[in-house]
Design a protein around this motif. Structure first.
Motif, PDB file in Angstrom:
ATOM      1  N   VAL A 194     -27.680  12.098   8.795  1.00  0.00           N
ATOM      2  CA  VAL A 194     -27.124  12.921   7.725  1.00  0.00           C
ATOM      3  C   VAL A 194     -27.925  14.209   7.614  1.00  0.00           C
ATOM      4  O   VAL A 194     -29.157  14.178   7.563  1.00  0.00           O
ATOM      5  CB  VAL A 194     -27.161  12.168   6.371  1.00  0.00           C
ATOM      6  N   ALA A 195     -27.218  15.330   7.588  1.00  0.00           N
ATOM      7  CA  ALA A 195     -27.868  16.627   7.388  1.00  0.00           C
ATOM      8  C   ALA A 195     -27.060  17.414   6.366  1.00  0.00           C
ATOM      9  O   ALA A 195     -25.833  17.486   6.463  1.00  0.00           O
ATOM     10  CB  ALA A 195     -27.960  17.392   8.704  1.00  0.00           C
ATOM     11  N   HIS A 196     -27.749  17.959   5.391  1.00  0.00           N
ATOM     12  CA  HIS A 196     -27.109  18.761   4.344  1.00  0.00           C
ATOM     13  C   HIS A 196     -25.963  17.993   3.681  1.00  0.00           C
ATOM     14  O   HIS A 196     -24.863  18.524   3.498  1.00  0.00           O
ATOM     15  CB  HIS A 196     -26.606  20.097   4.907  1.00  0.00           C
ATOM     16  N   SER A 197     -26.207  16.725   3.371  1.00  0.00           N
ATOM     17  CA  SER A 197     -25.245  15.835   2.704  1.00  0.00           C
ATOM     18  C   SER A 197     -23.991  15.551   3.530  1.00  0.00           C
ATOM     19  O   SER A 197     -22.995  15.077   3.001  1.00  0.00           O
ATOM     20  CB  SER A 197     -24.834  16.409   1.341  1.00  0.00           C
ATOM     21  N   GLN A 198     -24.043  15.832   4.820  1.00  0.00           N
ATOM     22  CA  GLN A 198     -22.896  15.587   5.705  1.00  0.00           C
ATOM     23  C   GLN A 198     -23.305  14.596   6.787  1.00  0.00           C
ATOM     24  O   GLN A 198     -24.282  14.832   7.496  1.00  0.00           O
ATOM     25  CB  GLN A 198     -22.443  16.897   6.358  1.00  0.00           C
ATOM     26  N   GLN A 199     -22.560  13.490   6.906  1.00  0.00           N
ATOM     27  CA  GLN A 199     -22.845  12.553   7.989  1.00  0.00           C
ATOM     28  C   GLN A 199     -22.462  13.206   9.308  1.00  0.00           C
ATOM     29  O   GLN A 199     -21.334  13.629   9.500  1.00  0.00           O
ATOM     30  CB  GLN A 199     -22.069  11.249   7.796  1.00  0.00           C
ATOM     31  N   MET A 200     -23.424  13.280  10.216  1.00  0.00           N
ATOM     32  CA  MET A 200     -23.217  13.935  11.506  1.00  0.00           C
ATOM     33  C   MET A 200     -22.788  12.936  12.583  1.00  0.00           C
ATOM     34  O   MET A 200     -22.047  13.279  13.495  1.00  0.00           O
ATOM     35  CB  MET A 200     -24.514  14.613  11.975  1.00  0.00           C
ATOM     36  N   LEU A 201     -23.307  11.702  12.460  1.00  0.00           N
ATOM     37  CA  LEU A 201     -23.129  10.725  13.525  1.00  0.00           C
ATOM     38  C   LEU A 201     -23.427   9.344  12.978  1.00  0.00           C
ATOM     39  O   LEU A 201     -24.239   9.192  12.071  1.00  0.00           O
ATOM     40  CB  LEU A 201     -24.135  11.052  14.652  1.00  0.00           C
ATOM     41  N   ARG A 202     -22.753   8.330  13.526  1.00  0.00           N
ATOM     42  CA  ARG A 202     -23.114   6.949  13.243  1.00  0.00           C
ATOM     43  C   ARG A 202     -23.269   6.223  14.564  1.00  0.00           C
ATOM     44  O   ARG A 202     -22.404   6.312  15.433  1.00  0.00           O
ATOM     45  CB  ARG A 202     -22.055   6.251  12.390  1.00  0.00           C
ATOM     46  N   ALA A 203     -24.361   5.501  14.690  1.00  0.00           N
ATOM     47  CA  ALA A 203     -24.622   4.687  15.882  1.00  0.00           C
ATOM     48  C   ALA A 203     -24.703   3.234  15.448  1.00  0.00           C
ATOM     49  O   ALA A 203     -25.467   2.897  14.543  1.00  0.00           O
ATOM     50  CB  ALA A 203     -25.925   5.124  16.552  1.00  0.00           C
ATOM     51  N   ASP A 204     -23.897   2.372  16.071  1.00  0.00           N
ATOM     52  CA  ASP A 204     -23.878   0.948  15.737  1.00  0.00           C
ATOM     53  C   ASP A 204     -24.593   0.150  16.806  1.00  0.00           C
ATOM     54  O   ASP A 204     -24.326   0.317  18.000  1.00  0.00           O
ATOM     55  CB  ASP A 204     -22.443   0.432  15.623  1.00  0.00           C
ATOM     56  N   ARG A 205     -25.489  -0.716  16.364  1.00  0.00           N
ATOM     57  CA  ARG A 205     -26.149  -1.663  17.269  1.00  0.00           C
ATOM     58  C   ARG A 205     -25.763  -3.050  16.776  1.00  0.00           C
ATOM     59  O   ARG A 205     -26.184  -3.474  15.696  1.00  0.00           O
ATOM     60  CB  ARG A 205     -27.670  -1.466  17.232  1.00  0.00           C
ATOM     61  N   GLU A 206     -24.930  -3.723  17.571  1.00  0.00           N
ATOM     62  CA  GLU A 206     -24.435  -5.026  17.158  1.00  0.00           C
ATOM     63  C   GLU A 206     -23.907  -5.800  18.358  1.00  0.00           C
ATOM     64  O   GLU A 206     -23.621  -5.230  19.407  1.00  0.00           O
ATOM     65  CB  GLU A 206     -23.323  -4.872  16.123  1.00  0.00           C
ATOM     66  N   ASP A 207     -23.808  -7.089  18.174  1.00  0.00           N
ATOM     67  CA  ASP A 207     -23.196  -7.987  19.165  1.00  0.00           C
ATOM     68  C   ASP A 207     -21.888  -8.453  18.536  1.00  0.00           C
ATOM     69  O   ASP A 207     -21.898  -9.188  17.549  1.00  0.00           O
ATOM     70  CB  ASP A 207     -24.129  -9.157  19.450  1.00  0.00           C
ATOM     71  N   ARG A 208     -20.761  -8.022  19.085  1.00  0.00           N
ATOM     72  CA  ARG A 208     -19.463  -8.338  18.483  1.00  0.00           C
ATOM     73  C   ARG A 208     -18.811  -9.581  19.069  1.00  0.00           C
ATOM     74  O   ARG A 208     -17.670  -9.882  18.748  1.00  0.00           O
ATOM     75  CB  ARG A 208     -18.549  -7.125  18.618  1.00  0.00           C
ATOM     76  N   THR A 209     -19.534 -10.299  19.917  1.00  0.00           N
ATOM     77  CA  THR A 209     -18.958 -11.527  20.462  1.00  0.00           C
ATOM     78  C   THR A 209     -18.936 -12.598  19.362  1.00  0.00           C
ATOM     79  O   THR A 209     -19.756 -12.573  18.444  1.00  0.00           O
ATOM     80  CB  THR A 209     -19.786 -12.060  21.674  1.00  0.00           C
ATOM     81  N   PRO A 210     -18.003 -13.550  19.448  1.00  0.00           N
ATOM     82  CA  PRO A 210     -17.925 -14.589  18.420  1.00  0.00           C
ATOM     83  C   PRO A 210     -19.228 -15.371  18.296  1.00  0.00           C
ATOM     84  O   PRO A 210     -19.927 -15.607  19.296  1.00  0.00           O
ATOM     85  CB  PRO A 210     -16.792 -15.495  18.907  1.00  0.00           C
ATOM     86  N   VAL A 211     -19.524 -15.761  17.085  1.00  0.00           N
ATOM     87  CA  VAL A 211     -20.749 -16.536  16.811  1.00  0.00           C
ATOM     88  C   VAL A 211     -20.540 -17.958  17.288  1.00  0.00           C
ATOM     89  O   VAL A 211     -19.516 -18.550  17.070  1.00  0.00           O
ATOM     90  CB  VAL A 211     -21.072 -16.509  15.295  1.00  0.00           C
TER      91      VAL A 211
END
Length: 133
Positions: free
Chosen positions: A116-133
């Motif tokens: 976030v810069a100047h109250s604006q979200q610039m980018l989102r990076a997701d780190r996750e494992d989306r395979t079924p549990v």
């Protein structure tokens, strides 16, 4: 729902125990300022000023229920990693029951990082494992 109904319901939260079963995640925010464009590619360079972490997903629901006075019990999966430790610590600091946290050393804790810069979200990076549990 109208204002009268909300006023009837809110005082009852302190007598409720609510189980929240869902995706537990950590929301990370990197806050900064943009003053230049990268010479490597036409993208903004964010000068990092601070970082913050908050419970995300079902953890955010637990946090909100606790703020309303309910007892909330989170049930979900986290990894045996730094993000998982932050999730556990956040629940403990809220005095939430952590007995329902399942720690899986083979999976990472879902971590969503927002730049976030100047109250604006610039980018989102997701780190996750989306395979079924």
């Amino acid at each position: 729902m109208n204002q009268t109904r909300v006023q009837q319901i809110l005082p009852l939260f302190n007598r409720q125990t609510i189980v929240v079963l869902g995706d537990l995640m950590l929301d990370e925010f990197i806050w900064g300022e943009v003053r230049r464009i990268s010479p490597e590619a036409p993208v903004p360079v964010v000068e990092v000023k601070r970082e913050s972490w908050h419970l995300g997903g079902a953890g955010n629901v637990v946090s909100n229920l606790l703020a309303l006075g309910a007892q909330a019990i989170p049930i979900g999966l986290i990894g045996d990693d730094a993000a998982g430790a932050r999730v556990r610590q956040a629940f403990q600091s809220l005095q939430a029951d952590t007995a329902g946290l399942v720690i899986d050393p083979a999976r990472p804790t879902t971590l969503k990082t927002r730049l976030v810069a100047h109250s604006q979200q610039m980018l989102r990076a997701d780190r996750e494992d989306r395979t079924p549990v």
